[in-house]
Enzyme design. Structure first.
Site, PDB file in Angstrom:
ATOM      1  N   LYS A 155      14.349  53.050  47.712  1.00 13.95           N
ATOM      2  CA  LYS A 155      15.136  54.285  47.788  1.00 13.95           C
ATOM      3  C   LYS A 155      14.125  55.430  47.743  1.00 13.95           C
ATOM      4  CE  LYS A 155      19.195  56.494  45.723  1.00 13.95           C
ATOM      5  NZ  LYS A 155      19.841  56.988  46.939  1.00 13.95           N
TER       6      LYS A 155
HETATM    7  N1  PMP Z   1      22.611  53.806  51.422  1.00 13.53           N
HETATM    8  C1  PMP Z   1      22.014  54.990  51.213  1.00 13.53           C
HETATM    9  C2  PMP Z   1      21.211  55.612  52.308  1.00 13.53           C
HETATM   10  C3  PMP Z   1      22.176  55.642  49.976  1.00 13.53           C
HETATM   11  O1  PMP Z   1      21.600  56.833  49.764  1.00 13.53           O
HETATM   12  C4  PMP Z   1      22.961  55.038  48.979  1.00 13.53           C
HETATM   13  C5  PMP Z   1      23.135  55.729  47.657  1.00 13.53           C
HETATM   14  N2  PMP Z   1      22.097  55.367  46.782  1.00 13.53           N
HETATM   15  C6  PMP Z   1      23.563  53.804  49.244  1.00 13.53           C
HETATM   16  C7  PMP Z   1      23.363  53.211  50.479  1.00 13.53           C
HETATM   17  C8  PMP Z   1      24.422  53.112  48.223  1.00 13.53           C
HETATM   18  O2  PMP Z   1      23.647  52.691  47.137  1.00 13.53           O
HETATM   19  P1  PMP Z   1      24.240  52.571  45.661  1.00 13.53           P
HETATM   20  O3  PMP Z   1      25.558  51.935  45.752  1.00 13.53           O
HETATM   21  O4  PMP Z   1      23.222  51.740  44.964  1.00 13.53           O
HETATM   22  O5  PMP Z   1      24.310  53.966  45.119  1.00 13.53           O
END
Ligand code: PMP
Length: 289
Positions: A155
């Site tokens: 991320k």
């Molecule tokens: N894809 C992207 C590009 C994101 O920014 C997020 C948010 N973190 C997610 C998917 C979903 O991830 P999560 O459920 O872990 O927040």
């Protein structure tokens, strides 16, 4: 509402609580020039961070994938988050944890840069203004890059450049968000959330082989399977869109958000989307009860 840097309260910054307005970095910071930064977006419900450990683990893994080490353990990060929201008196809030390379070295190479970590929190409602009505998505003008052209399981701040561009393009065209294809032209995700479709009572979601396997995505898959709903993780192609009856997004910020349109194609949030929204919200309340 005041700008994000002009608020009362505290930010956890390299192991200490500093007044919110003093949580600053210098302009000569590697992360600012070269995007050597990773982050987490999380929510607390009833004063407890949902899936705190998973987010702390991912923060460390994201940094590892960019070649740097977060100088705090998962336990230390979890404790810092818990103390931060307690100190601020927040029950339901959003948290941002981030780790970045500092100022010791200012070139492409960055191995001598110190790594910093900060956590901020703020009270925040729904990610989309019209969440319950269902959101409208445009097709993004940018694609998720191939796994050998980006550290796609991290991320990483740098990967959000195309998300911001896509979201702006969608907002400029009157949509709430954009749905991104991947480098092959398969359906990938939203700009800050994963995507699911429903057809004949079965859940379909793209295999996360070039984008984040979101923590909310994994939670929703578990919830669906527990209630006997079949889940198919697979390659999904744009020409299949018209065969789906329901669609929703998942993410820590977006939670479970129904989608009512993708580029002119209508979806009707129905019983299954509603059930999963309900189950997710019950879980966030129960986990923290
Ligand atoms: N894809 C992207 C590009 C994101 O920014 C997020 C948010 N973190 C997610 C998917 C979903 O991830 P999560 O459920 O872990 O927040």
């Amino acid at each position: 509402m005041a700008s994000f840097d002009d608020r009362d309260g505290w930010v956890w910054f390299d192991g200490e609580f500093v007044p919110h307005r003093d949580a600053k970095v210098h302009v000569l910071t590697h992360a600012l020039h070269y995007a050597s930064c990773v982050f987490e977006g999380e929510r607390a419900y009833g004063g407890v961070v949902f899936k705190s450990r998973e987010h702390s683990e991912r923060l460390r893994m994201s940094a590892h994938l960019l070649g740097f080490k977060v100088p705090y353990s998962v336990e230390e990060i979890d404790r810092a988050k818990a103390e931060l929201i307690k100190k601020q008196g927040f029950e339901n809030c959003y948290l941002r944890a981030l780790a970045w390379r500092g100022s010791e070295q200012m070139g492409v190479a960055a191995k001598r840069d110190d790594v910093h970590v900060a956590i901020a929190a703020w009270e925040w409602g729904d990610y989309f203004a019209d969440k319950m009505k269902g959101v409208r998505l445009m097709i993004a003008p940018w694609r998720r890059p191939a796994p050998d052209t980006s550290p796609c399981n991290s991320k990483a701040a740098g990967l959000y450049m195309i998300c911001t561009l896509s979201r702006h393009a969608a907002n400029d065209a009157g949509f709430d968000d954009a749905m991104m294809f991947d480098w092959r032209g398969q359906i990938a995700e939203g700009t800050g959330a994963n995507i699911f479709f429903i057809k004949d009572g079965v859940l379909h979601t793209p295999t996360p082989d070039c984008f984040l396997n979101g923590i909310t995505r994994q939670t929703v898959i578990t919830l669906a399977k527990k209630s006997g709903i079949e889940v198919k993780e697979r390659a999904i192609f744009p020409n299949e869109l018209q065969t789906f009856s329901e669609c929703f997004l998942t993410g820590s910020a977006a939670e479970v958000t129904p989608v009512r349109e993708i580029a002119g194609l209508q979806f009707k949030p129905g019983a299954l989307t509603e059930q999963l929204m309900h189950d997710f919200s019950a879980l966030t309340r129960r986990t923290n009860a």
